[in-house]
Design a protein around this motif. Structure first.
Motif, PDB file in Angstrom:
ATOM      1  N   TRP A  15       0.816  -1.217   0.000  1.00 48.72           N
ATOM      2  CA  TRP A  15       0.000   0.000   0.000  1.00 48.72           C
ATOM      3  C   TRP A  15       0.850   1.266   0.000  1.00 48.72           C
ATOM      4  CZ3 TRP A  15      -4.396   0.313  -2.094  1.00 48.72           C
ATOM      5  CH2 TRP A  15      -5.217  -0.818  -2.140  1.00 48.72           C
ATOM      6  N   VAL A  78     -14.464 -13.935   3.913  1.00 47.05           N
ATOM      7  CA  VAL A  78     -14.311 -13.273   5.215  1.00 47.05           C
ATOM      8  C   VAL A  78     -14.894 -14.069   6.385  1.00 47.05           C
ATOM      9  CG1 VAL A  78     -14.842 -11.155   6.499  1.00 47.05           C
ATOM     10  CG2 VAL A  78     -14.409 -11.035   4.031  1.00 47.05           C
ATOM     11  N   ILE A 142     -14.785  -2.039  -5.827  1.00 48.17           N
ATOM     12  CA  ILE A 142     -14.062  -3.312  -5.785  1.00 48.17           C
ATOM     13  C   ILE A 142     -14.589  -4.144  -4.622  1.00 48.17           C
ATOM     14  CG2 ILE A 142     -11.799  -4.389  -5.417  1.00 48.17           C
ATOM     15  CD1 ILE A 142     -11.855  -3.015  -8.070  1.00 48.17           C
ATOM     16  N   ASN A 143     -14.801  -5.428  -4.895  1.00 49.43           N
ATOM     17  CA  ASN A 143     -15.346  -6.314  -3.857  1.00 49.43           C
ATOM     18  C   ASN A 143     -14.910  -7.749  -4.133  1.00 49.43           C
ATOM     19  OD1 ASN A 143     -16.848  -7.062  -1.614  1.00 49.43           O
ATOM     20  ND2 ASN A 143     -18.757  -6.168  -2.359  1.00 49.43           N
ATOM     21  N   CYS A 146     -10.373 -12.300  -2.865  1.00 50.16           N
ATOM     22  CA  CYS A 146     -10.218 -13.543  -2.094  1.00 50.16           C
ATOM     23  C   CYS A 146      -9.058 -14.376  -2.634  1.00 50.16           C
ATOM     24  CB  CYS A 146     -11.513 -14.345  -2.165  1.00 50.16           C
ATOM     25  SG  CYS A 146     -11.497 -15.802  -1.096  1.00 50.16           S
ATOM     26  N   LEU A 151      -2.939 -20.484  -0.100  1.00 48.58           N
ATOM     27  CA  LEU A 151      -2.005 -19.605  -0.833  1.00 48.58           C
ATOM     28  C   LEU A 151      -1.871 -18.234  -0.176  1.00 48.58           C
ATOM     29  CD1 LEU A 151      -3.101 -20.539  -4.462  1.00 48.58           C
ATOM     30  CD2 LEU A 151      -0.984 -21.204  -3.302  1.00 48.58           C
ATOM     31  N   ARG A 152      -2.192 -18.182   1.105  1.00 43.21           N
ATOM     32  CA  ARG A 152      -2.128 -16.906   1.813  1.00 43.21           C
ATOM     33  C   ARG A 152      -0.687 -16.462   2.062  1.00 43.21           C
ATOM     34  NH1 ARG A 152      -7.302 -16.359   4.534  1.00 43.21           N
ATOM     35  NH2 ARG A 152      -8.717 -16.620   2.776  1.00 43.21           N
ATOM     36  N   ARG A 155       1.706 -12.773  -1.308  1.00 41.74           N
ATOM     37  CA  ARG A 155       1.609 -11.534  -2.091  1.00 41.74           C
ATOM     38  C   ARG A 155       0.768 -11.691  -3.361  1.00 41.74           C
ATOM     39  NH1 ARG A 155       2.858  -8.420   2.001  1.00 41.74           N
ATOM     40  NH2 ARG A 155       2.907  -6.667   0.543  1.00 41.74           N
ATOM     41  N   THR A 165      -6.490  -3.213 -11.489  1.00 40.12           N
ATOM     42  CA  THR A 165      -6.295  -1.767 -11.684  1.00 40.12           C
ATOM     43  C   THR A 165      -5.883  -1.481 -13.131  1.00 40.12           C
ATOM     44  OG1 THR A 165      -5.631  -1.498  -9.383  1.00 40.12           O
ATOM     45  CG2 THR A 165      -5.003   0.271 -10.890  1.00 40.12           C
ATOM     46  N   ILE A 168      -8.816  -1.805 -15.407  1.00 39.65           N
ATOM     47  CA  ILE A 168      -9.756  -0.699 -15.216  1.00 39.65           C
ATOM     48  C   ILE A 168      -9.182   0.585 -15.834  1.00 39.65           C
ATOM     49  CG2 ILE A 168     -10.849   0.766 -13.465  1.00 39.65           C
ATOM     50  CD1 ILE A 168     -10.880  -1.913 -11.710  1.00 39.65           C
ATOM     51  N   ASN A 169      -7.886   0.827 -15.592  1.00 40.59           N
ATOM     52  CA  ASN A 169      -7.235   2.020 -16.167  1.00 40.59           C
ATOM     53  C   ASN A 169      -7.357   2.031 -17.691  1.00 40.59           C
ATOM     54  OD1 ASN A 169      -4.383   2.295 -13.842  1.00 40.59           O
ATOM     55  ND2 ASN A 169      -6.498   2.960 -13.665  1.00 40.59           N
ATOM     56  N   PHE A 174      -9.788   5.895 -13.187  1.00 42.97           N
ATOM     57  CA  PHE A 174      -8.598   5.976 -12.334  1.00 42.97           C
ATOM     58  C   PHE A 174      -8.932   6.096 -10.849  1.00 42.97           C
ATOM     59  CE2 PHE A 174      -7.462   7.127 -16.603  1.00 42.97           C
ATOM     60  CZ  PHE A 174      -6.262   6.433 -16.801  1.00 42.97           C
ATOM     61  N   ALA A 176     -11.352   4.422  -7.476  1.00 41.39           N
ATOM     62  CA  ALA A 176     -12.149   3.285  -7.002  1.00 41.39           C
ATOM     63  C   ALA A 176     -12.595   3.513  -5.566  1.00 41.39           C
ATOM     64  CB  ALA A 176     -11.334   1.991  -7.093  1.00 41.39           C
ATOM     65  N   THR A 179     -14.597  -1.205   0.574  1.00 41.47           N
ATOM     66  CA  THR A 179     -14.723  -1.260   2.032  1.00 41.47           C
ATOM     67  C   THR A 179     -14.016  -2.513   2.507  1.00 41.47           C
ATOM     68  OG1 THR A 179     -16.829  -2.441   1.869  1.00 41.47           O
ATOM     69  CG2 THR A 179     -16.954  -0.058   2.175  1.00 41.47           C
ATOM     70  N   TYR A 381      -9.604   4.976  -3.775  1.00 42.91           N
ATOM     71  CA  TYR A 381      -8.313   4.736  -4.418  1.00 42.91           C
ATOM     72  C   TYR A 381      -8.014   5.904  -5.357  1.00 42.91           C
ATOM     73  CZ  TYR A 381      -4.722   2.231  -7.115  1.00 42.91           C
ATOM     74  OH  TYR A 381      -3.558   1.848  -7.729  1.00 42.91           O
TER      75      TYR A 381
END
Ligand code: NHW
Length: 398
Positions: A15, A78, A142-143, A146, A151-152, A155, A165, A168-169, A174, A176, A179, A381
């Motif tokens: 981030w 979740v 974005i939702n 998962c 495989l957690r 990265r 992204t 979408i770009n 540009f 987003a 939550t 975003y």
């Protein structure tokens, strides 16, 4: 090792590279963090991915692929902090949530294992015009991010975010909105979840609620009992014919908030027309056939993970609403939400959830909602914007 404060920016390896406000930033100006890029400057090929995996565009109109997303989410999406419950969005719900007007297939991004074809990662985007403090911005929401449990921490999530992204770009968007329950740099608002028991016995049996010290089950049942039918004269199921009036009502009511999805008639038809076990919407019609109020909720069951006599908790989540402005004030809002509780109970929901935003503080206490222990953070975003007070947020992400 001592846990670092969540606001310490140095710990966000991914981030920290993204156009989002830093955790320590005091935001004063408003607008995009990075300027839009011409399409020619946007990477044309997908990002490289580990040789055992491949990017796929998921076709939700194909029943088997819709099922693959359902399976991935129902086993890996979740969970609450104690890992007692996991969201169990239905396959039909996933289609509804990801295919509103203007949806694009290439924003339904998956990762499959090359050899087995197993779907092990997903992220979904949908178009939305979002009003941010009176400015209308074309965004995506974005939702359903998962990654399979096995495989957690590899990265893969940043890869999914970067690849979606890019896609979408390439369409000239540009910004987003998203939550999450986790804290990331940097929320524009944070709201607490609230829960209203409808079936206290089942909630206690599954460990979702506890009997407070000075209570008994019999008293709890009495406390949360609701009538069998709605109280507001003229309250009935919404139909497609109500869409124009409902759109006007929602627009008028929503316009007082600082963060909300601007819905046109086509979108209201998509998001509010009732679908059994997905979305429930009701309107109040007066003697002159005018629609004066609207209230809706959606169905999002949670699977009970541990051993229990019950496999699921059937939860209703408050969705778009607009009380009439006939001068009854907060009482009117309480009344239509009370009717929503009654209608949810009649449809066999065990609990009715909402977050503490919009005008919800006005009915949370009188209607006996209890404070939950999870927060929902709202993020933008590539858009810098001062904090929005929770009572000014009206952005729904299912
Ligand atoms: S929030 C629900 C997210 N899903 C779940 O919680 C399901 C269960 N968990 C998982 O599947 C609603 C994994 O734990 C996930 C992370 C996939 C969450 N959002 O791959 P790594 C949404 O869907 C960061 C964003 O090793 P992992 C909204 C984390 O901080 N980032 O972790 C989604 C770290 O970065 P850092 C999240 O556990 C919005 C990095 O991921 C996150 O195997 C997406 C670690 O990656 C979350 N919920 O997989 C953003 N959770 O910087 C959209 C963790 O700290 C942005 N992370 O090192 C906009 C894009 C579009 C722009 C268009 C202009």
């Amino acid at each position: 090792a001592k846990r670092r404060p969540k606001e310490d920016m140095s710990q966000y390896k991914f981030w920290g590279t993204q156009p989002v406000p830093r955790t320590d930033e005091v935001v004063t100006d408003e607008g995009p963090i990075e300027p839009n890029k011409p399409i020619s400057e946007i990477r044309a090929e997908p990002y490289p991915i580990h040789k055992d995996f491949e990017w796929v565009t998921v076709d939700l109109e194909d029943e088997a692929e819709n099922r693959d997303v359902y399976e991935l989410l129902s086993n890996n999406y979740v969970e609450d902090d104690e890992a007692t419950l996991r969201f169990d969005y239905s396959a039909e719900f996933i289609k509804w949530a990801l295919m509103p007007p203007g949806w694009r297939r290439d924003w339904h991004l998956g990762v499959r294992v090359k050899t087995s074809r197993k779907l092990v990662g997903f992220i979904g985007g949908i178009p939305a015009r979002v009003s941010v403090r009176g400015k209308e911005i074309s965004m995506v929401e974005i939702n359903f991010l998962c990654v399979h449990k096995k495989l957690r921490s590899k990265r893969l999530a940043p890869m999914l975010i970067k690849e979606v992204t890019r896609r979408i770009n390439l369409t000239g968007i540009f910004q987003a909105a998203y939550t999450a329950g986790v804290y990331l740099p940097k929320p524009v608002a944070t709201c607490r979840y609230y829960h209203r028991s409808l079936n206290p016995k089942k909630l206690v049996d599954t460990g979702f609620s506890y009997i407070p010290r000075n209570m008994t089950m019999a008293r709890m049942i009495r406390l949360y009992k609701v009538p069998e039918e709605p109280k507001t004269p003229g309250m009935r199921l919404m139909t497609a014919a109500d869409v124009p009036q409902v759109t006007k009502l929602l627009r008028k009511y929503q316009s007082k908030f600082e963060l909300y999805h601007m819905l046109n008639e086509e979108e209201v038809a998509h998001w509010l027309t009732p679908i059994d076990k997905v979305v429930y919407s009701y309107v109040v019609e007066d003697e002159k056939k005018r629609i004066t109020d609207v209230v809706s909720f959606y169905s999002l069951p949670s699977a009970v993970i541990g051993k229990s006599a019950h496999s699921h908790i059937n939860a209703a989540y408050l969705f778009h609403y607009a009380p009439s402005d006939l001068g009854a004030g907060d009482k009117r809002l309480q009344q239509i939400i009370y009717d929503a509780l009654i209608l949810a109970k009649a449809a066999s929901f065990d609990v009715f959830n909402c977050i503490e935003f919009m005008d919800n503080a006005k009915f949370i206490e009188p209607l006996k909602f209890g404070r939950g222990n999870g927060d929902l953070h709202f993020y933008l975003y590539n858009y810098r914007c001062a904090d929005v007070a929770r009572e000014n947020v009206a952005l729904f992400m299912v």
